[in-house]
Design a protein around this motif. Sequence first.
Motif, PDB file in Angstrom:
ATOM      1  N   MET B  32      30.888  78.071  67.689  1.00  0.00           N
ATOM      2  CA  MET B  32      30.951  77.704  66.076  1.00  0.00           C
ATOM      3  C   MET B  32      31.429  78.589  64.602  1.00  0.00           C
ATOM      4  O   MET B  32      30.637  79.806  65.052  1.00  0.00           O
ATOM      5  CB  MET B  32      29.399  77.203  66.041  1.00  0.00           C
ATOM      6  CG  MET B  32      28.980  75.730  66.605  1.00  0.00           C
ATOM      7  SD  MET B  32      27.707  75.039  66.132  1.00  0.00           S
ATOM      8  CE  MET B  32      28.187  73.931  65.571  1.00  0.00           C
ATOM      9  N   TYR B  33      32.314  78.036  64.334  1.00  0.00           N
ATOM     10  CA  TYR B  33      32.607  78.983  63.228  1.00  0.00           C
ATOM     11  C   TYR B  33      32.452  78.513  61.344  1.00  0.00           C
ATOM     12  O   TYR B  33      32.399  77.143  61.391  1.00  0.00           O
ATOM     13  CB  TYR B  33      34.037  78.855  63.573  1.00  0.00           C
ATOM     14  CG  TYR B  33      34.682  79.360  65.094  1.00  0.00           C
ATOM     15  CD1 TYR B  33      34.389  78.676  65.895  1.00  0.00           C
ATOM     16  CD2 TYR B  33      34.981  80.335  65.813  1.00  0.00           C
ATOM     17  CE1 TYR B  33      34.637  78.793  67.571  1.00  0.00           C
ATOM     18  CE2 TYR B  33      34.734  80.870  67.005  1.00  0.00           C
ATOM     19  CZ  TYR B  33      35.026  80.058  67.571  1.00  0.00           C
ATOM     20  OH  TYR B  33      35.772  80.682  69.128  1.00  0.00           O
ATOM     21  N   TYR B  48      31.369  83.788  62.889  1.00  0.00           N
ATOM     22  CA  TYR B  48      30.910  83.070  63.867  1.00  0.00           C
ATOM     23  C   TYR B  48      29.892  83.182  64.447  1.00  0.00           C
ATOM     24  O   TYR B  48      29.307  83.924  64.648  1.00  0.00           O
ATOM     25  CB  TYR B  48      32.500  83.163  64.511  1.00  0.00           C
ATOM     26  CG  TYR B  48      32.746  84.179  65.426  1.00  0.00           C
ATOM     27  CD1 TYR B  48      32.997  85.742  64.794  1.00  0.00           C
ATOM     28  CD2 TYR B  48      32.234  84.414  66.964  1.00  0.00           C
ATOM     29  CE1 TYR B  48      32.406  86.459  65.468  1.00  0.00           C
ATOM     30  CE2 TYR B  48      32.059  85.715  67.403  1.00  0.00           C
ATOM     31  CZ  TYR B  48      32.649  87.029  66.733  1.00  0.00           C
ATOM     32  OH  TYR B  48      33.245  88.107  67.258  1.00  0.00           O
ATOM     33  N   SER B  49      29.724  82.559  66.078  1.00  0.00           N
ATOM     34  CA  SER B  49      28.739  82.425  66.090  1.00  0.00           C
ATOM     35  C   SER B  49      28.696  82.070  67.779  1.00  0.00           C
ATOM     36  O   SER B  49      29.400  81.391  68.007  1.00  0.00           O
ATOM     37  CB  SER B  49      27.858  81.749  65.943  1.00  0.00           C
ATOM     38  OG  SER B  49      26.406  80.889  66.958  1.00  0.00           O
ATOM     39  N   TYR B  50      28.183  82.864  68.505  1.00  0.00           N
ATOM     40  CA  TYR B  50      29.112  82.895  70.272  1.00  0.00           C
ATOM     41  C   TYR B  50      27.380  82.350  71.331  1.00  0.00           C
ATOM     42  O   TYR B  50      27.428  82.246  72.532  1.00  0.00           O
ATOM     43  CB  TYR B  50      29.238  83.919  70.762  1.00  0.00           C
ATOM     44  CG  TYR B  50      28.730  85.262  70.135  1.00  0.00           C
ATOM     45  CD1 TYR B  50      28.708  86.202  69.366  1.00  0.00           C
ATOM     46  CD2 TYR B  50      27.506  86.064  71.064  1.00  0.00           C
ATOM     47  CE1 TYR B  50      28.085  87.070  69.039  1.00  0.00           C
ATOM     48  CE2 TYR B  50      27.043  87.021  70.618  1.00  0.00           C
ATOM     49  CZ  TYR B  50      27.315  87.681  69.943  1.00  0.00           C
ATOM     50  OH  TYR B  50      26.634  88.490  69.654  1.00  0.00           O
ATOM     51  N   ASP B  56      28.926  87.018  64.364  1.00  0.00           N
ATOM     52  CA  ASP B  56      29.013  88.021  64.157  1.00  0.00           C
ATOM     53  C   ASP B  56      29.699  88.042  63.073  1.00  0.00           C
ATOM     54  O   ASP B  56      29.921  86.669  62.433  1.00  0.00           O
ATOM     55  CB  ASP B  56      30.110  88.349  65.302  1.00  0.00           C
ATOM     56  CG  ASP B  56      30.488  89.572  65.605  1.00  0.00           C
ATOM     57  OD1 ASP B  56      30.529  90.813  65.812  1.00  0.00           O
ATOM     58  OD2 ASP B  56      30.177  90.617  64.391  1.00  0.00           O
ATOM     59  N   LYS B  57      30.466  88.780  62.147  1.00  0.00           N
ATOM     60  CA  LYS B  57      31.143  88.492  60.761  1.00  0.00           C
ATOM     61  C   LYS B  57      32.652  88.310  61.136  1.00  0.00           C
ATOM     62  O   LYS B  57      32.820  89.257  62.049  1.00  0.00           O
ATOM     63  CB  LYS B  57      31.353  89.952  60.140  1.00  0.00           C
ATOM     64  CG  LYS B  57      29.436  89.905  60.021  1.00  0.00           C
ATOM     65  CD  LYS B  57      29.991  91.294  58.523  1.00  0.00           C
ATOM     66  CE  LYS B  57      28.365  91.611  58.455  1.00  0.00           C
ATOM     67  NZ  LYS B  57      28.287  93.029  57.605  1.00  0.00           N
ATOM     68  N   GLY B  58      33.681  87.287  60.255  1.00  0.00           N
ATOM     69  CA  GLY B  58      34.686  87.398  60.423  1.00  0.00           C
ATOM     70  C   GLY B  58      35.638  88.235  59.165  1.00  0.00           C
ATOM     71  O   GLY B  58      34.731  89.040  59.341  1.00  0.00           O
ATOM     72  N   TYR B  64      28.474  86.515  52.193  1.00  0.00           N
ATOM     73  CA  TYR B  64      27.981  85.112  52.867  1.00  0.00           C
ATOM     74  C   TYR B  64      27.147  85.216  54.156  1.00  0.00           C
ATOM     75  O   TYR B  64      26.964  86.415  53.985  1.00  0.00           O
ATOM     76  CB  TYR B  64      29.641  84.450  53.578  1.00  0.00           C
ATOM     77  CG  TYR B  64      30.134  83.799  52.544  1.00  0.00           C
ATOM     78  CD1 TYR B  64      31.125  84.552  52.609  1.00  0.00           C
ATOM     79  CD2 TYR B  64      30.254  82.725  52.356  1.00  0.00           C
ATOM     80  CE1 TYR B  64      32.550  83.893  51.731  1.00  0.00           C
ATOM     81  CE2 TYR B  64      31.629  82.105  51.519  1.00  0.00           C
ATOM     82  CZ  TYR B  64      32.241  82.655  51.290  1.00  0.00           C
ATOM     83  OH  TYR B  64      33.160  82.105  50.251  1.00  0.00           O
ATOM     84  N   SER B  65      26.361  84.880  54.523  1.00  0.00           N
ATOM     85  CA  SER B  65      25.667  84.583  55.510  1.00  0.00           C
ATOM     86  C   SER B  65      25.474  83.174  56.382  1.00  0.00           C
ATOM     87  O   SER B  65      25.385  82.848  55.437  1.00  0.00           O
ATOM     88  CB  SER B  65      24.090  85.415  55.117  1.00  0.00           C
ATOM     89  OG  SER B  65      23.228  84.545  54.587  1.00  0.00           O
ATOM     90  N   VAL B  66      24.851  83.846  57.954  1.00  0.00           N
ATOM     91  CA  VAL B  66      24.623  82.553  58.331  1.00  0.00           C
ATOM     92  C   VAL B  66      23.333  82.384  59.389  1.00  0.00           C
ATOM     93  O   VAL B  66      23.359  83.532  59.520  1.00  0.00           O
ATOM     94  CB  VAL B  66      26.028  82.072  58.906  1.00  0.00           C
ATOM     95  CG1 VAL B  66      27.241  81.865  59.180  1.00  0.00           C
ATOM     96  CG2 VAL B  66      26.472  83.818  60.443  1.00  0.00           C
TER      97      VAL B  66
END
Lengths: 112, 115
Positions: B32-33, B48-50, B56-58, B64-66
């Motif tokens: 997801m991105y 993004y997320s794997y 991880d950062k773009g 921003y944080s996720v």
Amino acid sequence: DQQVKQNSPSLSVQEGRISILNCDYTNSMFDYFLWYKKYPAEGPTFLISISSIKDKNEDGRFTVFLNKSAKHLSLHIVPSQPGDSAVYFCAAKRPLGEKLTFGTGTRLTIIP
Amino acid sequence: DAGITQSPRHKVTETGTPVTLRCHQTENHRYMYWYRQDPGHGLRLIHYSYGVKDTDKGEVSDGYSVSRSKTEDFLLTLESATSSQTSVYFCASAGTSGRRAYEQYFGPGTRLTVT
């Protein structure tokens, strides 16, 4: 560093004629290229893609051409229709990666 | 098409307030991105997320944080919103639902205005 570039912010084409959208890239490691189409107030939608081992991929009215020596790809739309009016983004992927690098987009307007 | 929704679709907030945007997908996609779209810049990757809890950062991650606690949900948080974060935010997903992992599918977007 803009690794994927779309140098034409906008393009106008008459209905029924061919639309050609261009994209240049600088990273020779990219192994896959994609085109996305975006209407206002909607998210981008996947249109067509091409692997770096090919030089052409066709899907109906849409054809993508890849010239690796020139680091250039193009999207041809034949014949152009009013519903093709949208912003088109090209994108590229590195090997073994999950991220895409997008260009800045080209706004295509089809004139009836 | 992948079922991806974003909430809220529109938000106006004041400088300095925290904001959380939500992305929900029903395709069991692994990746997801979060992107932002700004005139002259196209789509730029924020984070993004794997996988669950793997992020991880773009290229534009500052401010921003996720978080991703479940496969289907990916949250984007602006800890203290600034006017430069006024933008349209898109979530995307890709992965293992029979489609090639690099073909990302996008949500409808969230228009955020920071005053």
